[in-house]
Motif scaffolding. Structure first.
Motif, PDB file in Angstrom:
ATOM      1  N   SER A  43       0.830  -1.200   0.000  1.00  0.00           N
ATOM      2  CA  SER A  43       0.000   0.000   0.000  1.00  0.00           C
ATOM      3  C   SER A  43       0.868   1.256   0.000  1.00  0.00           C
ATOM      4  O   SER A  43       2.080   1.180   0.167  1.00  0.00           O
ATOM      5  CB  SER A  43      -0.868   0.037   1.260  1.00  0.00           C
ATOM      6  OG  SER A  43      -1.650  -1.102   1.399  1.00  0.00           O
ATOM      7  N   ILE A  44       0.212   2.397  -0.127  1.00  0.00           N
ATOM      8  CA  ILE A  44       0.847   3.687   0.113  1.00  0.00           C
ATOM      9  C   ILE A  44       0.406   4.121   1.510  1.00  0.00           C
ATOM     10  O   ILE A  44      -0.776   4.400   1.729  1.00  0.00           O
ATOM     11  CB  ILE A  44       0.420   4.727  -0.930  1.00  0.00           C
ATOM     12  CG1 ILE A  44       0.893   4.311  -2.320  1.00  0.00           C
ATOM     13  CG2 ILE A  44       0.967   6.104  -0.556  1.00  0.00           C
ATOM     14  CD1 ILE A  44       0.397   5.211  -3.439  1.00  0.00           C
ATOM     15  N   ARG A  59      -3.719   4.115   5.052  1.00  0.00           N
ATOM     16  CA  ARG A  59      -3.045   3.579   3.879  1.00  0.00           C
ATOM     17  C   ARG A  59      -4.031   3.503   2.724  1.00  0.00           C
ATOM     18  O   ARG A  59      -5.240   3.518   2.930  1.00  0.00           O
ATOM     19  CB  ARG A  59      -2.419   2.216   4.154  1.00  0.00           C
ATOM     20  CG  ARG A  59      -3.404   1.116   4.433  1.00  0.00           C
ATOM     21  CD  ARG A  59      -2.707  -0.174   4.894  1.00  0.00           C
ATOM     22  NE  ARG A  59      -3.679  -1.222   5.117  1.00  0.00           N
ATOM     23  CZ  ARG A  59      -4.074  -2.104   4.198  1.00  0.00           C
ATOM     24  NH1 ARG A  59      -3.548  -2.086   2.980  1.00  0.00           N
ATOM     25  NH2 ARG A  59      -4.968  -3.019   4.476  1.00  0.00           N
ATOM     26  N   VAL A  60      -3.476   3.424   1.519  1.00  0.00           N
ATOM     27  CA  VAL A  60      -4.274   3.292   0.306  1.00  0.00           C
ATOM     28  C   VAL A  60      -3.799   2.069  -0.458  1.00  0.00           C
ATOM     29  O   VAL A  60      -2.606   1.910  -0.719  1.00  0.00           O
ATOM     30  CB  VAL A  60      -4.150   4.540  -0.595  1.00  0.00           C
ATOM     31  CG1 VAL A  60      -4.737   4.291  -1.966  1.00  0.00           C
ATOM     32  CG2 VAL A  60      -4.831   5.717   0.038  1.00  0.00           C
ATOM     33  N   ALA A  86      -8.063  14.207   8.707  1.00  0.00           N
ATOM     34  CA  ALA A  86      -8.311  14.995   7.493  1.00  0.00           C
ATOM     35  C   ALA A  86      -7.002  15.320   6.780  1.00  0.00           C
ATOM     36  O   ALA A  86      -6.924  15.236   5.544  1.00  0.00           O
ATOM     37  CB  ALA A  86      -9.053  16.284   7.850  1.00  0.00           C
ATOM     38  N   ARG A  87      -5.973  15.643   7.521  1.00  0.00           N
ATOM     39  CA  ARG A  87      -4.671  15.944   6.913  1.00  0.00           C
ATOM     40  C   ARG A  87      -4.040  14.694   6.288  1.00  0.00           C
ATOM     41  O   ARG A  87      -3.408  14.777   5.239  1.00  0.00           O
ATOM     42  CB  ARG A  87      -3.745  16.578   7.942  1.00  0.00           C
ATOM     43  CG  ARG A  87      -4.191  17.994   8.314  1.00  0.00           C
ATOM     44  CD  ARG A  87      -3.289  18.648   9.329  1.00  0.00           C
ATOM     45  NE  ARG A  87      -1.922  18.700   8.852  1.00  0.00           N
ATOM     46  CZ  ARG A  87      -0.874  18.820   9.663  1.00  0.00           C
ATOM     47  NH1 ARG A  87      -1.035  18.904  10.970  1.00  0.00           N
ATOM     48  NH2 ARG A  87       0.349  18.861   9.160  1.00  0.00           N
ATOM     49  N   MET A  88      -4.218  13.546   6.928  1.00  0.00           N
ATOM     50  CA  MET A  88      -3.683  12.311   6.335  1.00  0.00           C
ATOM     51  C   MET A  88      -4.420  11.997   5.035  1.00  0.00           C
ATOM     52  O   MET A  88      -3.788  11.613   4.041  1.00  0.00           O
ATOM     53  CB  MET A  88      -3.779  11.145   7.319  1.00  0.00           C
ATOM     54  CG  MET A  88      -2.830  11.260   8.491  1.00  0.00           C
ATOM     55  SD  MET A  88      -2.718   9.756   9.521  1.00  0.00           S
ATOM     56  CE  MET A  88      -4.405   9.539  10.060  1.00  0.00           C
ATOM     57  N   LEU A  89      -5.742  12.164   5.032  1.00  0.00           N
ATOM     58  CA  LEU A  89      -6.508  11.940   3.803  1.00  0.00           C
ATOM     59  C   LEU A  89      -6.054  12.882   2.694  1.00  0.00           C
ATOM     60  O   LEU A  89      -5.869  12.459   1.551  1.00  0.00           O
ATOM     61  CB  LEU A  89      -8.003  12.151   4.052  1.00  0.00           C
ATOM     62  CG  LEU A  89      -8.757  11.018   4.701  1.00  0.00           C
ATOM     63  CD1 LEU A  89     -10.177  11.458   5.021  1.00  0.00           C
ATOM     64  CD2 LEU A  89      -8.766   9.793   3.814  1.00  0.00           C
ATOM     65  N   SER A  90      -5.851  14.136   3.019  1.00  0.00           N
ATOM     66  CA  SER A  90      -5.388  15.103   2.020  1.00  0.00           C
ATOM     67  C   SER A  90      -4.029  14.700   1.459  1.00  0.00           C
ATOM     68  O   SER A  90      -3.787  14.828   0.254  1.00  0.00           O
ATOM     69  CB  SER A  90      -5.312  16.508   2.625  1.00  0.00           C
ATOM     70  OG  SER A  90      -6.594  16.985   2.924  1.00  0.00           O
ATOM     71  N   LEU A  92      -2.870  11.677   1.172  1.00  0.00           N
ATOM     72  CA  LEU A  92      -3.075  10.541   0.268  1.00  0.00           C
ATOM     73  C   LEU A  92      -3.729  10.997  -1.030  1.00  0.00           C
ATOM     74  O   LEU A  92      -3.306  10.598  -2.119  1.00  0.00           O
ATOM     75  CB  LEU A  92      -3.910   9.459   0.953  1.00  0.00           C
ATOM     76  CG  LEU A  92      -3.216   8.750   2.110  1.00  0.00           C
ATOM     77  CD1 LEU A  92      -4.193   7.849   2.845  1.00  0.00           C
ATOM     78  CD2 LEU A  92      -1.993   7.983   1.644  1.00  0.00           C
ATOM     79  N   HIS A  93      -4.743  11.850  -0.938  1.00  0.00           N
ATOM     80  CA  HIS A  93      -5.431  12.329  -2.149  1.00  0.00           C
ATOM     81  C   HIS A  93      -4.489  13.090  -3.074  1.00  0.00           C
ATOM     82  O   HIS A  93      -4.683  13.094  -4.287  1.00  0.00           O
ATOM     83  CB  HIS A  93      -6.614  13.217  -1.781  1.00  0.00           C
ATOM     84  CG  HIS A  93      -7.742  12.490  -1.155  1.00  0.00           C
ATOM     85  ND1 HIS A  93      -8.619  13.093  -0.283  1.00  0.00           N
ATOM     86  CD2 HIS A  93      -8.170  11.205  -1.259  1.00  0.00           C
ATOM     87  CE1 HIS A  93      -9.520  12.223   0.116  1.00  0.00           C
ATOM     88  NE2 HIS A  93      -9.261  11.060  -0.461  1.00  0.00           N
TER      89      HIS A  93
END
Length: 142
Positions: A43-44, A59-60, A86-90, A92-93
């Motif tokens: 994963s990332i 992870r993604v 939210a910062r971790m999601l950003s 990854l996005h």
């Protein structure tokens, strides 16, 4: 509490800490340490760090082209309500290796409001999806 650092550097991930949290979560009971380590390898990952220790993880799982699946998102209870997830999601996005991915998916029983803020929509009571229309504007992989 100090500043929060968000990083996709897999060498910084504290696998033992992350496994202890994930192994006790509702979504992965029964997953072995070896299975967890392999899932991170495939994963990332992204981590959140404060004062030299890890306080969050996500992870993604992705094919790097068509789909990304967000998994194992958590923030240490002592660090919640600070925007860390939210910062971790950003992070990854916006990861450059998956900039062309249009369809993002995840499953959650309890964090729908957070994911809705990031463009995810409910497909049913558990599954959510985000379509990134800007992904097609990125240069194709060669």
């Amino acid at each position: 509490m100090g500043d929060i650092d968000i990083s996709c550097d897999r060498d910084r991930i504290d696998l033992a800490y992350c496994y202890d949290f994930v192994a006790n979560s509702y979504w992965s009971r029964g997953r072995t340490r070896g299975e967890f380590d392999r899932s991170v390898d495939m994963s990332i990952p992204v981590g959140a760090y404060c004062d030299g220790r890890q306080v969050g993880f996500a992870r993604v799982v992705t094919d790097f082209i068509a789909i990304a699946y967000v998994a194992d998102v958590f923030v240490d209870p002592d660090y919640r309500r600070r925007g860390i997830a939210a910062r971790m999601l950003s992070a990854l996005h916006s990861h450059p290796d998956i900039a062309r991915v249009k369809r993002w998916m995840l499953a959650t029983h309890d964090m729908q409001p957070l994911y809705r803020q990031h463009g995810y929509r409910d497909l049913d009571d558990v599954i959510m999806m985000r379509l990134d229309d800007a992904a097609s504007d990125c240069d194709p992989l060669r």
